[in-house]
Design a protein around this motif. Sequence first.
Motif, short mmCIF file in Angstrom:
data_model
loop_
_atom_site.label_atom_id
_atom_site.label_comp_id
_atom_site.label_asym_id
_atom_site.label_seq_id
_atom_site.Cartn_x
_atom_site.Cartn_y
_atom_site.Cartn_z
N LEU A 185 0.84 -1.19 0.00
CA LEU A 185 0.00 0.00 0.00
C LEU A 185 0.89 1.25 0.00
CD1 LEU A 185 -2.79 1.37 0.31
CD2 LEU A 185 -2.50 1.16 2.78
N PHE A 230 4.14 -1.66 2.90
CA PHE A 230 3.67 -0.29 3.13
C PHE A 230 4.79 0.70 2.81
CE2 PHE A 230 3.13 3.41 5.89
CZ PHE A 230 1.83 3.77 5.62
N LEU A 237 -1.12 0.01 -5.56
CA LEU A 237 -2.29 0.29 -4.73
C LEU A 237 -2.05 1.59 -3.97
CD1 LEU A 237 -5.01 -0.52 -3.43
CD2 LEU A 237 -3.71 -1.90 -1.80
N PHE A 263 -3.54 5.03 -1.66
CA PHE A 263 -4.56 5.68 -0.84
C PHE A 263 -4.10 7.11 -0.56
CE2 PHE A 263 -6.77 6.89 3.05
CZ PHE A 263 -8.07 6.55 2.70
N SER A 317 -5.42 -0.21 7.25
CA SER A 317 -4.61 -0.58 6.09
C SER A 317 -5.04 -1.92 5.50
CB SER A 317 -3.13 -0.60 6.46
OG SER A 317 -2.91 -1.52 7.52
N CYS A 326 -8.29 -1.48 3.77
CA CYS A 326 -8.09 -0.75 2.52
C CYS A 326 -7.62 -1.69 1.41
CB CYS A 326 -7.07 0.37 2.75
SG CYS A 326 -6.83 1.46 1.35
N ARG A 327 -6.74 -2.62 1.73
CA ARG A 327 -6.26 -3.58 0.73
C ARG A 327 -7.38 -4.48 0.23
NH1 ARG A 327 -2.05 -3.68 4.74
NH2 ARG A 327 -0.11 -2.77 3.93
N GLY A 360 -9.05 5.74 -2.36
CA GLY A 360 -8.28 4.52 -2.53
C GLY A 360 -8.54 3.93 -3.90
N TYR A 417 -6.33 1.91 -7.63
CA TYR A 417 -5.12 1.44 -8.29
C TYR A 417 -4.70 2.46 -9.35
CZ TYR A 417 -4.83 -3.24 -6.28
OH TYR A 417 -4.66 -4.30 -5.43
#
Length: 813
Positions: A537, A571, A645, A647, A660, A663-664, A717, A719
Amino acid sequence: MVGSSRQKISLLFHRTRLKSRYIFSILVGLALGFALSLASVPLMGICDSSLSIPFSSSSDFSLHNGSFSLRDKFDPFRILNRQARSVADITLVDYGSKDYEPRIHPIQSAAIKPNNVNSKSAQVAAAAATTARPPPAPKIVRPRYIADELGIREKVLVAVLTETNHLNTFALFLNQTLQEHVNHLLFFIDAVVQDFPKGLQVVAIHDKRAYLKPFYVLKYLAEKLIKAYDWFLLVPDNTFIRGFKLHEFLSHISINQDLYMGQAFDDIHAVYCYFGSGIILSGTLLRKIYDELDWCTKNAYSQDLTDNIGRCVLKAAKLPCTNTASNYQFNAFVDYRFEFDTDIDKLAKSATFNQSLTVHPVQDLETMLKLQKYFNEVEINEMRQEITKYEETIESLSCYAPEGCGNIPWPPGAPAPFKPPTRFDVLRWDYFNETHIYLKTDSEVVDRLKQIDYEDVHEVIDHSVQQLQKKYGTDLQFKHLRNGYRQFDPTRGTHYILDLILIDKSSNEILKRAELMRPLGLVEIVPMPFVMETTKLFLILPIHSDEQSVALRFLSHANKTLFEHETSDKFELLLTHIVYTKQEYSQTQKWFEPLRSEINLIHQIRPKLTITYHTLLLPSTTIPHYSKPMYLLEFFQAKLRTNALIFITNPYVDIDSDFSSRCRLNIIENTQCFFPIAFYQYHPRIIARTHHLTDNSTIELHKFHGWFNSYAYDQIGLYMSDYLNLKKLISYHNISESSSNLYDLFIQLTDMHILRAPDQSLRVHYRPIQCDLTIQSSSIEYNRCLMQREKGLASRSQLAMIVIDNEPTKTKK
């Protein structure tokens, strides 16, 4: 006195003797029963299994000329040492359902042949090793899917023999009307065609001989699809097929049989099924036909497809045509003089025609459409009759229920209404009229009906008026809706109560109340692509020059929550300094020094954490706030890979550690974007008036401390590949980037799913909101800004308390 005492003693002795007799008889009975049970145990063992002898090794039986002698005593406790029978010795026979008879197949291990010259010694050694140590169990390789292991197949495949010039007419119609009811639909033509309607699965046969075409179809089905389907329907393209009835018909027929089904050709005593009305073949029969295909092609001397297929089936399985299986009959309507407009009134009264699965021949596409409409009405009427029958049955059986006669939930067959356990779980009713809905949420008094709500309300009104006209006559006409109430019950559906104003011929107003229920349909699981929690992320944090202290607070809070479980492979934090002039750009390294010192302290605790520094120079200070995420994504397009990915957030937010991973999971490439609704804090001074606020570094999730701001779209969020696809659509439609935010652009230009819901893991600190119509060119964005500024200050009750507290001061002045 003495005589009386003697009588009492004798009576007592007599009673004691009687009790001793009873006790003695009970003990004797128990002993005899126990002895007989032990004696009968070996006999029960003989009857129980013929594979094992339930007597001890000291027993010796001899049967000579019907005589039976026992030389030694048997051990009645031998039953305790009996070996259990193997599961493989038991034969399970289900006489009720022969189609699904369970069988246990023992594993056959391959025998190993010794290559040694002295084979006898090798066999003796192998036997000794076998008795000494049992052979290892062979490894069982199971298939990936349980459907393959159990042999579960799809229901039916329809193979349509068509022509090239019919792909856009008859073939397209059959594909659109059958694809929801059959599992697979194939169209076979005798030429290679590149241009055909989308959604059709076309198979080309490279042979111009029409009488051999069915055998190519059978060969294709047997070689490629025989293991996947139970039934195969062969039909020409000018035959109308009732897909719903076909699936219902085949669901009642046993699959464990050779079946050659259709309508007999010309005569009821004929052995061939007429190809025009459709031919149903079972999978087992298709296997036998495949073995005789060479003979079938050599003996296909007729131009009639019915004769060629029937002769092949007769050779392969010696089966004549049948129209009945499992007490269900295959009905087909065949009439070469059929004209829909002239014959349908007469045929509608025929039960045989209404139960037909196919109609042949159909001369044109218009007749196909008329037949589809007619049979849809027939099926709807049948369903309504069944529903009425079920309702009557439910009402009659309600007398046997604990609640008594008539005490069943309305409408019959629907689940009972939800009963709230507490007052906090009471389902709310929404009040509406023809144009507006009132008190839809706690913060809205009135709002116009959205398009989907408007259509829902007027559909309910139209249906209510139709039912009232059926009951009271068509003289009543709808005037307007006085009151409307709507409640959604998650256990049964949406409940409506309508007060309708109707007028009669004399223009008199009549008030009628209608109660309706829109029940929930079948729950459908929507398949979604696979996502993992291990995806890396990239958190983009834009920071303006005056937000340095805010960014330090963000890092301090993230170090306690967000950074706790994150590593460099999962991350990365991208600190991005937003500048507007070249002078600011040249001083950016110096501006980052306080942040670097804080990050160095964090790296001492978390050395695996990755934090990078970036600087973005914007062309103008008048760029609206909602357009800056596009500039950020454009800036990082060259720095990040396309499947990254991302955010995007702001430094005023506090992010919890569980966000997190969520969010994924919520962001799916090419499928779904994530726009969470964060919890925005009210003004700290106003909060402190009613609640004790000691530390403003943390935000408490409370209705007097903040609100979920649904007007903000700055938590994004997605891609990178989804943004690049959106960018192409923006340039194609020539849309200005400053006209809308990313959320609106995804809604307008793409068909991606947008996940937007309140998220308590995102809590934003209070900051003053400035709305400028000259900068925010979009009126929609300007109105959203005004709503945020209006509602983001405090709750209505808190503002009311401030007004009340200031009233005495104003009066004194």
